[in-house]
Design a protein around this motif. Structure first.
Motif: not given
Length: 110
Positions: A3-5, A40-43, A65-66
């Motif tokens: 769930q939290s990746s 989701c991409v965090l960059n 991330s998730s």
């Protein structure tokens, strides 16, 4: 997927989503997988890899991330490469700190 990746790595793919001006085959494959898994991409588009001239610096390291933690994550690149051609990436997540979530750290497979 948990769930939290939080996933990070040198994916060596080019795509506009993480800062390139173009997309290549590998970048399109990676982007499709990100969409397929609802990640989701965090960059931010900042350079993550310092290349030797005449080649431009790139951003092939991707942090993913998730969705449940993506909005609480801040993503930044540290300025000192510590002798590497890859710049260190710092990710902070306020939601993970508040809930006490600890993500396992896995080493890359050689």
């Amino acid at each position: 997927m948990n769930q939290s990746s939080l996933i990070g790595g040198d994916f060596n793919g080019h795509h506009q989503v993480w800062g390139f001006s173009f997309s290549d085959f590998r970048g399109n494959l990676i982007h499709s997988a990100i969409l397929d898994y609802g990640l989701c991409v965090l960059n931010s588009g900042e350079t993550t890899r310092i290349n030797r001239p005449p080649y431009p610096d790139t951003m092939v390291e991707i942090s993913i991330s998730s969705p449940n933690i993506s909005l609480s994550c801040s993503w930044s690149v540290l300025p000192d490469p510590f002798g590497s051609d890859n710049l260190p990436i710092l990710i902070n997540s306020t939601s993970m700190q508040q809930t006490g979530i600890n993500l396992p750290i896995r080493s890359p497979v050689s």
